[in-house]
Each structure stands twice: as structure tokens, then as C-alpha cells.
Design a protein around this motif. Structure first.
Motif, mmCIF file in Angstrom:
data_model
loop_
_atom_site.group_PDB
_atom_site.id
_atom_site.type_symbol
_atom_site.label_atom_id
_atom_site.label_comp_id
_atom_site.label_asym_id
_atom_site.label_seq_id
_atom_site.Cartn_x
_atom_site.Cartn_y
_atom_site.Cartn_z
ATOM 1 N N SER A 90 0.868 -1.175 0.000
ATOM 2 C CA SER A 90 0.000 0.000 0.000
ATOM 3 C C SER A 90 0.910 1.232 0.000
ATOM 4 O O SER A 90 2.093 1.143 0.346
ATOM 5 N N GLU A 113 -5.410 -0.524 -4.817
ATOM 6 C CA GLU A 113 -6.426 -1.498 -5.214
ATOM 7 C C GLU A 113 -5.795 -2.866 -5.490
ATOM 8 O O GLU A 113 -6.284 -3.892 -5.033
ATOM 9 N N ALA A 170 -4.720 -4.306 -2.122
ATOM 10 C CA ALA A 170 -5.853 -4.795 -1.333
ATOM 11 C C ALA A 170 -6.390 -6.103 -1.905
ATOM 12 O O ALA A 170 -6.707 -7.031 -1.159
ATOM 13 N N ILE A 181 -6.395 -9.475 0.265
ATOM 14 C CA ILE A 181 -7.648 -10.172 0.575
ATOM 15 C C ILE A 181 -7.533 -11.651 0.193
ATOM 16 O O ILE A 181 -7.873 -12.529 0.989
ATOM 17 N N CYS A 225 -13.730 -11.659 6.952
ATOM 18 C CA CYS A 225 -13.751 -10.320 6.366
ATOM 19 C C CYS A 225 -13.623 -9.203 7.396
ATOM 20 O O CYS A 225 -13.077 -8.143 7.084
ATOM 21 N N LYS A 263 -10.747 -6.465 6.810
ATOM 22 C CA LYS A 263 -11.081 -5.034 6.686
ATOM 23 C C LYS A 263 -10.247 -4.194 7.654
ATOM 24 O O LYS A 263 -9.713 -3.150 7.280
ATOM 25 N N LEU A 315 -6.641 -3.996 6.464
ATOM 26 C CA LEU A 315 -6.496 -3.101 5.303
ATOM 27 C C LEU A 315 -6.526 -1.640 5.753
ATOM 28 O O LEU A 315 -5.756 -0.815 5.256
ATOM 29 N N ARG A 316 -7.424 -1.314 6.698
ATOM 30 C CA ARG A 316 -7.474 0.068 7.214
ATOM 31 C C ARG A 316 -6.146 0.433 7.880
ATOM 32 O O ARG A 316 -5.637 1.540 7.711
ATOM 33 N N VAL A 347 -5.406 1.611 3.446
ATOM 34 C CA VAL A 347 -6.305 1.480 2.292
ATOM 35 C C VAL A 347 -7.596 2.238 2.600
ATOM 36 O O VAL A 347 -8.154 2.137 3.690
ATOM 37 N N GLY A 400 -11.321 3.436 2.997
ATOM 38 C CA GLY A 400 -12.521 2.710 3.394
ATOM 39 C C GLY A 400 -13.472 2.444 2.243
ATOM 40 O O GLY A 400 -14.108 1.384 2.176
ATOM 41 N N ILE A 450 -12.140 -0.457 0.302
ATOM 42 C CA ILE A 450 -12.364 -1.691 1.055
ATOM 43 C C ILE A 450 -13.805 -2.165 0.860
ATOM 44 O O ILE A 450 -14.048 -3.341 0.590
ATOM 45 N N SER A 451 -14.746 -1.239 0.977
ATOM 46 C CA SER A 451 -16.153 -1.632 0.830
ATOM 47 C C SER A 451 -16.468 -2.084 -0.594
ATOM 48 O O SER A 451 -17.365 -2.899 -0.801
#
Length: 153
Positions: free
Chosen positions: A24, A58, A61, A65, A75, A79, A82-83, A87, A89, A92-93
Motif C-alpha cells: 500500500s 487497489e 488490497a 484479501i 472479512c 477489513k 487493510l485500514r 487502504v 474505506g 475496502i467496501s
């Protein structure tokens, strides 16, 4: 007297890091910051790499994942991780949909792999639920994993 830090040196180090695995932007800034004491050059290099699509949060991430799913992580945990790695939010969503059937199947598979059989009493069930929770699965995924019988002989 120490030699001045060159942009090319910072870029070379960044490219070496990216050659090993996706990073990242935040990770890249932190790692380069530990190696070089030139924050403005580091920021410029990372910005340039992003502009040239050599660094992508991207892509990072997406790879992260997949890796964590293969490790049997849920998950919720992914999540959070990743935060922590910077990354966005929104991104991520976009990449993690908790209602995807794959998350329910993964929770069930992790449960089967670890415990082999359904719990015999409430105490054992609570233990198994805590295990799935510690792996980062949501309560929705945990409940679904227990709603199907999973005796594997």
C-alpha cells in the motif's frame, strides 16, 4: 559528511520493495521512511509510482484479501488490517462484500478444518464460536457455519 540522498536511490529502493510484493502507499512511505531521511523525496517517489500505476492500493488490497482468505481469515479481520495499512474505506467496501456466499463457505470450511465435528454441548459450541470470531468472521457468518451440520468422518 554523508552523501545527499538521491531521488534515484529512493525510487530504486521502492521498486525493489514492489518487486517482492504489492505494498500500500502507506506501507511504502513507512518502509522508505525508515531507510531514508528525506520525506519530500519519498513522497515524490510514491506519488510518481502511483501515477505510473506501478503502485496501486487497489492491487495491493486485492492481493491481500486473497492471501488472508487462503489463510482462513474472515472479512472483519481483513477489513481492519487493510485500514491499518492505509487502504481507503471506500475501496475496502468495494472489494469486500460481506454478503458474498464465499465468506459463509469459508467460515464453515475453517470450522470443519479445526474441529472436525459438531459441538457436543453449549460450552464446546461457545469455544468454536470464539475461535471463528478470533479469525475475523462476523456473527452472521459464524451463525451460518453452525446452521449446517458439519460432521466429517
Amino acid at each position: 559528511m554523508a552523501e545527499p540522498i538521491k531521488l534515484s536511490d529512493v525510487r530504486f529502493a521502492a521498486m525493489n520493495l514492489l518487486a517482492i510484493r504489492e505494498h500500500s502507499a502507506k506501507e511504502l512511505l513507512e518502509k522508505l521512511g525508515r531507510k531514508f531521511s528525506a520525506p519530500e523525496l519519498i513522497l515524490q517517489v510514491v506519488t510518481d509510482l502511483k501515477g505510473q500505476n506501478l503502485q496501486s492500493d487497489e492491487r495491493f488490497a486485492d492481493a491481500f484479501i486473497r492471501m488472508r482468505q487462503q489463510q482462513g481469515k474472515g472479512c472483519v479481520l481483513i477489513k481492519m488490517e487493510l485500514r491499518e495499512r492505509g487502504v481507503d474505506g471506500y475501496l475496502i467496501s468495494q472489494l469486500i462484500d460481506e454478503s458474498e456466499p464465499a465468506w459463509f463457505a469459508l467460515a464453515r470450511d475453517v470450522l470443519i478444518k479445526r474441529f472436525k465435528q459438531t459441538p457436543v454441548d453449549a460450552r464446546e459450541k461457545a469455544k468454536q464460536m470464539r475461535f471463528l470470531h478470533s479469525r475475523g468472521f462476523s456473527s452472521q457468518h459464524i451463525q451460518a457455519a453452525f446452521n449446517s451440520e458439519y460432521d466429517v468422518q
